[in-house]
Scaffold this motif. Structure first.
Motif, short mmCIF file in Angstrom:
data_model
loop_
_atom_site.label_atom_id
_atom_site.label_comp_id
_atom_site.label_asym_id
_atom_site.label_seq_id
_atom_site.Cartn_x
_atom_site.Cartn_y
_atom_site.Cartn_z
N ALA A 12 0.82 -1.22 0.00
CA ALA A 12 0.00 0.00 0.00
C ALA A 12 0.84 1.26 0.00
N GLN A 13 2.09 1.20 0.47
CA GLN A 13 2.94 2.39 0.55
C GLN A 13 3.97 2.47 -0.57
N ASP A 14 3.86 1.60 -1.56
CA ASP A 14 4.77 1.59 -2.70
C ASP A 14 4.01 2.13 -3.92
N ALA A 15 4.43 3.28 -4.41
CA ALA A 15 3.72 3.92 -5.53
C ALA A 15 3.86 3.14 -6.83
N SER A 16 4.88 2.31 -6.95
CA SER A 16 5.06 1.53 -8.17
C SER A 16 4.06 0.39 -8.28
N VAL A 17 3.37 0.09 -7.18
CA VAL A 17 2.44 -1.03 -7.14
C VAL A 17 1.02 -0.50 -7.05
N SER A 18 0.19 -0.89 -8.01
CA SER A 18 -1.23 -0.53 -7.99
C SER A 18 -2.05 -1.77 -7.66
N ASP A 19 -3.05 -1.59 -6.82
CA ASP A 19 -3.85 -2.71 -6.33
C ASP A 19 -4.92 -3.09 -7.34
N ASN A 20 -4.93 -4.36 -7.76
CA ASN A 20 -6.00 -4.89 -8.60
C ASN A 20 -6.66 -6.09 -7.92
N SER A 21 -6.35 -6.31 -6.64
CA SER A 21 -6.71 -7.55 -5.98
C SER A 21 -8.01 -7.44 -5.20
N ASN A 22 -8.55 -8.60 -4.87
CA ASN A 22 -9.73 -8.71 -4.02
C ASN A 22 -9.54 -9.94 -3.14
N PRO A 23 -9.72 -9.83 -1.83
CA PRO A 23 -9.41 -10.96 -0.96
C PRO A 23 -10.40 -12.11 -1.05
N TYR A 24 -11.56 -11.89 -1.68
CA TYR A 24 -12.61 -12.91 -1.63
C TYR A 24 -13.04 -13.40 -3.00
N ASN A 25 -12.13 -13.35 -3.98
CA ASN A 25 -12.42 -14.02 -5.25
C ASN A 25 -11.12 -14.43 -5.90
N ALA A 26 -11.17 -14.84 -7.18
CA ALA A 26 -10.00 -15.42 -7.84
C ALA A 26 -8.94 -14.39 -8.20
N TRP A 27 -9.19 -13.11 -7.93
CA TRP A 27 -8.22 -12.06 -8.28
C TRP A 27 -7.33 -11.71 -7.08
#
Length: 726
Positions: A114-129
């Motif tokens: 969450a504190q790394d600007a090079s990483v963007s979140d596309n994830s979801n904890p409750y499905n296949a992503w």
């Protein structure tokens, strides 16, 4: 798996003046500070020619430095390069410690970085992503971009037990030389907790709560036994169960064991095992824009909305990993090692895709149900050592690796439309069946030899050269077992070179070049050419950077350009390889301790992307790459309450192209998180209490998930945890 401006010249023209100015300022500042520190260090004269400069000895509180900052002094696994500190690695890296994972109450991979600007979140904890993140605008490869203790496993649909990890490492960009075939986004390495080095036992238990009604219990035991503490062990167990924020349910059981045996003074044997069974029902539905005819996305909805779930949808996963190794110190300069790992992951998935049709939120509901599985076997032998040839000092690494991956997909999977609906209303469509089984769909074998030499030219200058030689073979099969397709190539070379300059023992400037190949994917059945096996893609990366680490501050900056083969669905819904994707930009970050109580830090990434040399999307921004991301954090150790630390962090993600056609963007958004940790001792036992609130303002936003796919961002969530050492 669901699957800017036209380039006008070379690297200098492709990157605009502003990012270069930023990089120059950061590098100059780091250089100036390092030289000033060196000049003022002890007031000694410069060493005479030929004298060896020894690294400065820094005396500081490791515990105070280790739970915040960039951790540049920490070792990071780099595959064929062995283990080096981040400061000595000529590539951009990030390390998130176990302490930070606990403080953030991480629940998915996006939380970890969450504190790394090079990483963007596309994830979801409750499905296949669950494992989807974008690094420098490129999505990580769920088949090759994830490791556990350096060993490969298939990450699709898998949420790791973060409470059982010692750290999470990220190598950004290309990894062909270090790890073999893989997409150029980078490699995430999950490091499990290890036996204690000394005989001091580890005993703790903690209980956690997460919105809206998920409870977890976690046990951590470690110690050493036998003559002279010969045998070490570390055992972790977790149970989690309850109702999720969108009225779904989750149940998880995870166990991990790490053991070592000091057989002699120089020979050590290691063993590791991780097992996790996870069931999630009422999982969040994926939203596709492949059929969408609007130029802006529909009105935003909360990720906590139950409109995107139905009780029949579920994702059940099982992950198993077993590792073994021998490590032998031949002498004080040379070490040899041999490791083996076997991993197996399976999925039982019932998941809808809502194909959005118009800006009002109407959709066509298409359901997938079936079983899938993957197995990976990997061997590696490696030698690391130091030799001197005349005036030159060499750090050598060489070895060989073998890896075989098999992919099983549903022989009788269901995929088809089951109804229609609107995202602003409850979904009444249902489909649930049984009797699904899998067949061997494909396998991939890699056999590789690798070698690298880091040569110390002078007291400050060093160069690195490495190459990986790979024989690659990939097969696709029909349901009956007949070979449907074959791709093989022997003698694939993926080189890497770097130049490093030590301004001071605490500051490194570097320039590096690396190449990589990613396996050709089997096209998903959602596309018109579903089942087709595509050829591998080659990528190239150029990077210039600086890393500087000090007692009270650290800073990093990198300027990069990545050239990657482009692949996407065209207007006929055929998934094709066409032209190139270009990524070029700058990333920079710093962390500073102010006085005894304050720590502040920031991170940013600016990136320009475009397609070129293709037939369809030339000049468009690359799907999934935000133009600008900035993150900041602040922590305060409350002096009036010893052991209490409070903090806040925020991250802004700029607008992100959703489709390669460039006609639809996910608007930018900013998230704010709060957290607090209180540690004390009661009756001689350590006690820690943690609280975290994510998405404090309950911001509604569309999150890019994958090319053509979006998902609503998670709502405000509360996490609590209490830990007791006994």
């Amino acid at each position: 798996m669901k699957n800017a401006v036209r380039r006008t010249g070379g690297f200098r023209k492709a990157v605009t003046v502003k990012p270069l100015h930023v990089a120059a300022v950061l590098m100059f500042a780091a250089s100036h500070a390092a030289l000033a520190q060196q000049d003022a260090g002890a007031g000694s004269p410069a060493p005479a020619s030929g004298e060896q400069v020894l690294p400065a000895v820094k005396v500081s509180s490791q515990s105070a430095r280790d739970d915040t900052g960039q951790h540049l002094e920490r070792d990071v696994s780099s595959g064929a390069l062995g283990s080096r500190s981040q400061l000595d690695t000529p590539y951009s890296t990030t390390v998130v410690t176990g302490q930070e994972l606990m403080d953030r109450q991480a629940n998915k991979l996006g939380d970890v970085f969450a504190q790394d600007a090079s990483v963007s979140d596309n994830s979801n904890p409750y499905n296949a992503w669950a494992s989807y993140v974008t690094v420098r605008g490129m999505q990580l490869d769920w088949q090759n971009g994830f490791k556990i203790d350096g060993q490969p496993f298939n990450a699709y649909g898998i949420t790791l037990p973060y409470e059982q990890l010692e750290s999470v490492e990220l190598l950004k960009g290309l990894s062909g030389f270090m790890y073999g075939f893989g997409s150029p986004g980078g490699v995430v390495n999950y490091v499990t907790r290890k036996p204690p080095v000394s005989g001091t036992p580890i005993r703790s238990v903690d209980v956690g709560y997460r919105s809206t009604a998920i409870w977890s219990e976690h046990l951590d035991l470690g110690g050493r036994v036998g003559p002279d503490n010969m045998f070490g062990y570390r055992f972790n167990a977790t149970h989690e169960e309850g109702k999720t924020y969108n009225d779904g349910n989750v149940r998880r059981d995870a166990f991990s064991l790490a053991a070592d045996a000091r057989l002699t003074r120089d020979l050590t044997a290691t063993f590791g095992a991780l097992y996790q069974e996870r069931h999630a029902s009422g999982i969040t539905t994926a939203l596709s824009t492949a059929l969408y005819d609007g130029t802006s996305l529909p009105g935003r909805i909360s990720g906590g909305s139950s409109n995107l779930i139905t009780p029949d949808q579920h994702l059940n996963t099982n992950l198993q990993l077993y590792t073994g190794g021998l490590h032998y110190n031949l002498n004080q300069d040379w070490t040899v090692s041999a490791t083996y790992s076997f991993s197996k992951s399976t999925r039982d998935r019932n998941e809808s895709t809502f194909y959005l049709l118009d800006p009002s939120g109407d959709y066509s509901d298409t359901r997938f149900q079936g079983k899938e599985g993957h197995m990976l076997s990997a061997w590696q032998v490696m030698a690391e050592g130091n030799v001197r040839t005349g005036p030159l000092q060499h750090q050598l690494v060489f070895g060989g690796a073998y890896q075989k991956q098999t992919n099983d997909y549903g022989a009788n999977s269901f995929y088809g439309p089951i109804g229609v609906g609107n995202i602003h209303e409850p979904n009444t469509n249902r489909y649930d069946s049984s009797g699904f089984y899998t067949y061997r769909d494909s396998d991939i074998t890699q056999k590789a030899l690798f070698a690298s030499d880091t040569i110390q030219l002078t007291q400050r200058w060093s160069v690195l050269g490495g190459v990986r030689y790979t024989n690659y073979e990939q097969h696709g099969y029909t349901v009956s077992g007949a070979t449907a397709s074959t791709y093989s190539q022997n003698g694939v070379l993926t080189p890497s070179v770097a130049v490093m300059f030590r301004l001071a023992p605490t500051t490194t400037l570097y320039a590096s070049y690396v190449e990589s190949l990613e396996p050709g994917r089997v096209v998903n059945e959602a596309y018109a050419n579903g089942g087709e096996l595509l050829k591998p893609l080659r990528s190239k990366q150029y990077e210039v950077g600086v890393k500087s680490d000090h007692d009270r501050w650290s800073a990093t900056a990198a300027l990069f350009r990545i050239e990657r083969g482009a692949q996407y669905a065209n207007s006929a819904n055929v998934y094709v390889q066409d032209g190139e994707s270009i990524f070029q930009g700058i990333e920079a970050g710093t962390d500073v301790r102010l006085g005894n109580n304050w720590t502040v830090g920031g991170d940013l990434m600016w990136i320009a992307t475009h397609y070129e040399k293709g037939s369809t999307n030339d000049g468009n921004r690359v799907a999934g790459a935000p133009g600008f991301v900035a993150a900041a954090h602040v922590y305060y150790a409350v002096p009036y309450v010893p052991g209490l630390k409070i903090g806040a962090d925020a991250k802004f993600t700029g607008n992100t192209p959703v489709r390669p056609s460039g006609d639809l963007n996910a608007p930018g958004y900013m998230l704010v998180n709060l957290g607090a940790t209180y540690s004390t001792r009661i009756a001689g036992h350590g006690v820690s209490v943690r609280a975290a609130i994510d998405n404090l303002t309950n911001r509604r936003y569309w999150e890019y998930q994958y090319a053509d796919y979006i998902t609503p961002g998670e709502p405000r969530t509360l996490s609590l945890n209490a830990r007791f050492d006994f």
